[in-house]
Every structure is written in structure tokens, then in C-alpha cells.
Scaffold this motif. Structure first.
Motif, PDB file in Angstrom:
ATOM      1  N   MET A   1      -1.730   1.355  -2.354  1.00 10.89           N
ATOM      2  CA  MET A   1      -1.182   2.194  -3.427  1.00 10.89           C
ATOM      3  C   MET A   1      -1.259   1.404  -4.729  1.00 10.89           C
ATOM      4  O   MET A   1      -0.507   0.453  -4.931  1.00 10.89           O
ATOM      5  CB  MET A   1       0.257   2.565  -3.103  1.00 10.89           C
ATOM      6  CG  MET A   1       0.797   3.679  -3.941  1.00 10.89           C
ATOM      7  SD  MET A   1       0.093   5.296  -3.597  1.00 10.89           S
ATOM      8  CE  MET A   1       0.610   5.564  -1.891  1.00 10.89           C
ATOM      9  N   GLU A   2      -2.195   1.757  -5.599  1.00  8.06           N
ATOM     10  CA  GLU A   2      -2.439   0.993  -6.822  1.00  8.06           C
ATOM     11  C   GLU A   2      -1.259   1.066  -7.788  1.00  8.06           C
ATOM     12  O   GLU A   2      -0.879   0.078  -8.400  1.00  8.06           O
ATOM     13  CB  GLU A   2      -3.702   1.508  -7.509  1.00  8.06           C
ATOM     14  CG  GLU A   2      -4.964   1.311  -6.677  1.00  8.06           C
ATOM     15  CD  GLU A   2      -6.178   1.945  -7.325  1.00  8.06           C
ATOM     16  OE1 GLU A   2      -6.077   2.357  -8.497  1.00  8.06           O
ATOM     17  OE2 GLU A   2      -7.213   2.040  -6.656  1.00  8.06           O
ATOM     18  N   ASN A   3      -0.686   2.266  -7.937  1.00  9.03           N
ATOM     19  CA  ASN A   3       0.433   2.441  -8.852  1.00  9.03           C
ATOM     20  C   ASN A   3       1.179   3.719  -8.483  1.00  9.03           C
ATOM     21  O   ASN A   3       0.749   4.462  -7.589  1.00  9.03           O
ATOM     22  CB  ASN A   3      -0.043   2.470 -10.310  1.00  9.03           C
ATOM     23  CG  ASN A   3      -1.150   3.490 -10.517  1.00  9.03           C
ATOM     24  OD1 ASN A   3      -0.982   4.660 -10.177  1.00  9.03           O
ATOM     25  ND2 ASN A   3      -2.275   3.048 -11.063  1.00  9.03           N
ATOM     26  N   VAL A   4       2.295   3.976  -9.158  1.00  8.61           N
ATOM     27  CA  VAL A   4       3.111   5.139  -8.797  1.00  8.61           C
ATOM     28  C   VAL A   4       2.404   6.451  -9.109  1.00  8.61           C
ATOM     29  O   VAL A   4       2.662   7.468  -8.465  1.00  8.61           O
ATOM     30  CB  VAL A   4       4.491   5.088  -9.490  1.00  8.61           C
ATOM     31  CG1 VAL A   4       5.281   3.879  -9.016  1.00  8.61           C
ATOM     32  CG2 VAL A   4       4.366   5.111 -11.003  1.00  8.61           C
ATOM     33  N   ASN A 157       5.594   2.164  16.508  1.00  8.98           N
ATOM     34  CA  ASN A 157       4.357   1.585  17.025  1.00  8.98           C
ATOM     35  C   ASN A 157       3.480   1.192  15.841  1.00  8.98           C
ATOM     36  O   ASN A 157       3.871   1.336  14.671  1.00  8.98           O
ATOM     37  CB  ASN A 157       3.633   2.571  17.944  1.00  8.98           C
ATOM     38  CG  ASN A 157       3.424   3.935  17.294  1.00  8.98           C
ATOM     39  OD1 ASN A 157       3.196   4.025  16.086  1.00  8.98           O
ATOM     40  ND2 ASN A 157       3.523   4.998  18.084  1.00  8.98           N
ATOM     41  N   GLU A 158       2.296   0.717  16.112  1.00  7.37           N
ATOM     42  CA  GLU A 158       1.429   0.231  15.039  1.00  7.37           C
ATOM     43  C   GLU A 158       1.049   1.349  14.062  1.00  7.37           C
ATOM     44  O   GLU A 158       0.972   1.124  12.848  1.00  7.37           O
ATOM     45  CB  GLU A 158       0.165  -0.394  15.627  1.00  7.37           C
ATOM     46  CG  GLU A 158      -0.675  -1.130  14.599  1.00  7.37           C
ATOM     47  CD  GLU A 158      -1.773  -1.977  15.225  1.00  7.37           C
ATOM     48  OE1 GLU A 158      -2.532  -2.601  14.465  1.00  7.37           O
ATOM     49  OE2 GLU A 158      -1.856  -2.019  16.469  1.00  7.37           O
ATOM     50  N   LEU A 164       4.129   3.634   7.310  1.00  5.83           N
ATOM     51  CA  LEU A 164       5.242   3.245   6.440  1.00  5.83           C
ATOM     52  C   LEU A 164       4.788   2.248   5.385  1.00  5.83           C
ATOM     53  O   LEU A 164       5.238   2.309   4.228  1.00  5.83           O
ATOM     54  CB  LEU A 164       6.376   2.661   7.278  1.00  5.83           C
ATOM     55  CG  LEU A 164       7.060   3.635   8.242  1.00  5.83           C
ATOM     56  CD1 LEU A 164       8.152   2.925   9.034  1.00  5.83           C
ATOM     57  CD2 LEU A 164       7.642   4.829   7.506  1.00  5.83           C
ATOM     58  N   ASP A 165       3.905   1.337   5.754  1.00  3.12           N
ATOM     59  CA  ASP A 165       3.386   0.388   4.769  1.00  3.12           C
ATOM     60  C   ASP A 165       2.679   1.122   3.636  1.00  3.12           C
ATOM     61  O   ASP A 165       2.887   0.818   2.460  1.00  3.12           O
ATOM     62  CB  ASP A 165       2.411  -0.590   5.437  1.00  3.12           C
ATOM     63  CG  ASP A 165       3.122  -1.739   6.121  1.00  3.12           C
ATOM     64  OD1 ASP A 165       4.318  -1.952   5.840  1.00  3.12           O
ATOM     65  OD2 ASP A 165       2.491  -2.430   6.941  1.00  3.12           O
ATOM     66  N   GLU A 166       1.860   2.104   3.978  1.00  4.16           N
ATOM     67  CA  GLU A 166       1.056   2.800   2.978  1.00  4.16           C
ATOM     68  C   GLU A 166       1.864   3.798   2.167  1.00  4.16           C
ATOM     69  O   GLU A 166       1.670   3.924   0.943  1.00  4.16           O
ATOM     70  CB  GLU A 166      -0.100   3.528   3.667  1.00  4.16           C
ATOM     71  CG  GLU A 166      -1.004   4.286   2.696  1.00  4.16           C
ATOM     72  CD  GLU A 166      -2.139   5.005   3.399  1.00  4.16           C
ATOM     73  OE1 GLU A 166      -2.820   5.815   2.734  1.00  4.16           O
ATOM     74  OE2 GLU A 166      -2.346   4.774   4.608  1.00  4.16           O
ATOM     75  N   ASN A 167       2.792   4.517   2.816  1.00  2.77           N
ATOM     76  CA  ASN A 167       3.460   5.651   2.169  1.00  2.77           C
ATOM     77  C   ASN A 167       4.896   5.388   1.740  1.00  2.77           C
ATOM     78  O   ASN A 167       5.484   6.221   1.050  1.00  2.77           O
ATOM     79  CB  ASN A 167       3.440   6.857   3.117  1.00  2.77           C
ATOM     80  CG  ASN A 167       2.043   7.351   3.385  1.00  2.77           C
ATOM     81  OD1 ASN A 167       1.455   8.067   2.590  1.00  2.77           O
ATOM     82  ND2 ASN A 167       1.477   6.945   4.523  1.00  2.77           N
ATOM     83  N   VAL A 171       4.898   1.708  -1.955  1.00  7.65           N
ATOM     84  CA  VAL A 171       5.414   2.508  -3.075  1.00  7.65           C
ATOM     85  C   VAL A 171       6.677   1.864  -3.630  1.00  7.65           C
ATOM     86  O   VAL A 171       6.871   1.744  -4.846  1.00  7.65           O
ATOM     87  CB  VAL A 171       5.700   3.950  -2.622  1.00  7.65           C
ATOM     88  CG1 VAL A 171       6.277   4.760  -3.772  1.00  7.65           C
ATOM     89  CG2 VAL A 171       4.441   4.596  -2.065  1.00  7.65           C
ATOM     90  N   ILE A 172       7.558   1.445  -2.728  1.00  2.00           N
ATOM     91  CA  ILE A 172       8.794   0.776  -3.137  1.00  2.00           C
ATOM     92  C   ILE A 172       8.491  -0.472  -3.959  1.00  2.00           C
ATOM     93  O   ILE A 172       9.170  -0.756  -4.955  1.00  2.00           O
ATOM     94  CB  ILE A 172       9.635   0.429  -1.889  1.00  2.00           C
ATOM     95  CG1 ILE A 172      10.283   1.715  -1.332  1.00  2.00           C
ATOM     96  CG2 ILE A 172      10.699  -0.613  -2.214  1.00  2.00           C
ATOM     97  CD1 ILE A 172      10.994   1.517  -0.010  1.00  2.00           C
ATOM     98  N   GLU A 173       7.463  -1.206  -3.562  1.00  2.00           N
ATOM     99  CA  GLU A 173       7.102  -2.428  -4.283  1.00  2.00           C
ATOM    100  C   GLU A 173       6.721  -2.145  -5.735  1.00  2.00           C
ATOM    101  O   GLU A 173       6.927  -2.990  -6.612  1.00  2.00           O
ATOM    102  CB  GLU A 173       5.952  -3.139  -3.551  1.00  2.00           C
ATOM    103  CG  GLU A 173       6.395  -3.768  -2.236  1.00  2.00           C
ATOM    104  CD  GLU A 173       5.235  -4.072  -1.302  1.00  2.00           C
ATOM    105  OE1 GLU A 173       4.076  -4.184  -1.791  1.00  2.00           O
ATOM    106  OE2 GLU A 173       5.462  -4.186  -0.085  1.00  2.00           O
TER     107      GLU A 173
END
Length: 292
Positions: A1-4, A157-158, A164-167, A171-173
Motif C-alpha cells: 500500500m503506497e499511500n492512503v 492462517n497464512e 491483514l498485512d495488505e489491507n 494501511v495503519i502504518e
């Protein structure tokens, strides 16, 4: 995710498709269409089946102007809500908005009980206790965007971790840069289990837990801060049991790190409610440490 903006555009596009055909849009969701909940025949039990025809809500609030980020399992804006008028009112707001972002940025469901419980919790911690000047609404991001009357336990699971990492977490970061409070909040054991999963790449920083398996005054404490440990042991709330013996109240507090973002989790057995006011001293001791 490049930006918001990438995140916002993604969901705006998603809702253009959902408006055309909710059922097909749900079936094309490779992750959540596999989350097989059930419709309960017992009227006393709540359905756990995800509802494709009820307005999904992947996030609520203004992603670039908010007080704090709160992490949540999924929205519960079902047709079984007590107020049918309220459900229709929010759907009308969505239908009258140009994009999902325009609908969500003012947090249209903020007045319901669930969000007000969180609002009162944040007010108690940050305004009353720490005297911070924060009056903005939070930014709420959902693990699952689809509604259900009750949540079916998540099989981690994986595939879920990658989703969650992608979506969620990437995003939170990006979004936390615009948060007044630079900590992500979560209430419930489900988030602890996600953070603690071997595939999730979260690092536990500290944990303070009194669980049912512990003795009356036994705390599981994982911290190198000896002064804090001693203080927590003294101020942890106590209650009388049925046989009038005192014991510590069951509750867990933990802090985690992922890609330099701090996550706070609290839970108690069988509850997704924020801590009671009895824990206000502990909350402020812990959170002040991570706000420095």
C-alpha cells in the motif's frame, strides 16, 4: 500500500461493484467468502454468517484527521438491529454520497452504543486522566469489512495474515502519521491471538495479565521494567468473590510492535468491552509510558 489514497480508491471502487451486485461481490472476495458462519435456529443465539446484502464497512472516520486508530473485527450493522429506521438512515447516507469515503469520513454510526463505549473509554483515558486536548473522532479499521450479527472465531492462517498485512496493517502504518495518539487500540482476545500468531511478525513488548487460570493474586507479567511491575501489582483492582475472599480482577493488557507501530490490546474473558473505570490508574501508567 503506497499511500492512503491507494487504499481509499480501492474501497471506493469496491463499493461501485457492490452496488451493482452485492452477492457476486461477496463471492469474489477470496478470503471472507470462506469465512463460513451459520444462521442460528435458536432465536436466543446470534447468527455468525457474513451478510453480503448489508452495507459493508471496511473503515469509518477520517483517515487523515483523527484522534486515534482503533482496530475492530467487523461491523455489526445487520438487518436484525433494533432500529430499522437507523439502518435505513445510514444506508440512505451511503446511497446519497458520491463515494464510500465521503460516506465514512464523518463516522456516520458513531452514536451507536458500541462506538460510544469506546468514545467514553478514550475520553476517560486521554481527556480526564491525562488532560490531553483530543476531541476528534477516531479512525476505525475493520479486520473484516462484511457485517454479521455475531462474530465467528477467526481461523488464523497464512492467507489471513497476508490479507491483514495488505489491507489493515500496512494501511495503519500510513494512517498513524495523522493520528493525535500514536498507538493503535484493540479490545478483545481475538486481536491478541492475531498479534501472537507465529506468522504475524508482531513483537510482544510487555504484557500484564490476570486470567482465570491464575491464582487469586497471581499476575502473568512480561516486562523488564521492575518499577512498573511493582506498581502494577499494588494498583491492580481487586474484588470480592462469592465466598467473600478477595482476588484480582481478570483482565489483560499488552503492547506489541510491528514495523515501528505500537499496538495496545486489552481483553477479559468472554467480553469485548473496554476496561471498567477501576482500571483507569493502570491504563494511564501503561499508556503514558508509550506516549513519551
Amino acid at each position: 500500500m503506497e499511500n492512503v489514497d491507494v487504499y481509499l480508491t480501492k474501497w471506493n471502487t469496491f463499493f461501485e461493484e457492490w452496488k451493482k451486485n452485492p452477492k457476486v461481490t461477496f463471492k469474489e472476495d477470496k478470503v471472507w467468502s470462506k469465512h463460513k458462519g451459520k444462521v442460528k435456529s435458536d432465536t436466543k443465539k446470534k447468527d455468525t454468517k457474513l451478510e453480503y446484502d448489508v452495507l459493508p464497512q471496511p473503515y469509518l472516520g477520517n483517515i487523515t484527521n483523527h484522534s486515534v486508530i482503533t482496530l475492530n473485527l467487523n461491523p455489526c450493522r445487520t438487518k436484525q438491529e433494533k432500529s430499522v429506521k437507523e439502518f435505513k438512515k445510514n444506508l440512505d447516507k451511503f446511497n446519497n454520497a458520491s463515494t464510500y469515503y465521503e460516506y465514512a469520513k464523518d463516522f456516520p454510526t458513531y452514536d451507536i452504543g458500541f462506538w460510544q463505549d469506546q468514545a467514553n473509554w478514550f475520553k476517560r483515558m486521554f481527556i480526564e486522566r491525562m488532560e490531553f486536548d483530543i476531541y476528534k473522532k477516531p479512525f476505525a479499521i475493520e479486520i473484516c469489512p462484511w457485517n454479521s450479527e455475531s462474530w465467528l472465531a477467526l481461523k488464523i492462517n497464512e492467507e489471513i495474515v497476508n490479507y491483514l498485512d495488505e489491507n489493515v496493517f500496512t494501511v495503519i502504518e500510513k494512517a498513524i502519521k495523522d493520528s493525535d495518539i500514536k498507538i493503535v487500540f484493540s479490545v478483545g482476545k481475538a486481536y491478541y491471538d492475531i498479534f501472537n500468531h507465529k506468522k504475524s511478525c508482531f513483537k510482544k513488548i510487555e504484557e500484564f495479565t490476570k486470567s482465570q487460570k491464575n491464582g487469586p493474586f497471581d499476575l502473568d507479567i512480561h516486562s523488564e521494567d521492575q518499577d512498573l511491575k511493582s506498581k502494577i501489582i499494588v494498583i491492580w483492582p481487586k474484588k470480592q468473590t462469592k465466598n467473600t475472599n478477595p482476588r484480582y480482577v481478570n483482565r489483560s493488557f499488552s503492547f506489541w510492535k510491528k514495523n515501528n507501530v505500537t499496538y495496545f490490546n486489552t481483553w477479559s474473558p468472554g467480553s469485548n468491552n473496554p476496561p471498567s473505570r477501576d482500571f483507569i490508574e493502570i491504563e494511564s501508567e501503561l499508556i503514558k509510558k508509550y506516549l513519551k
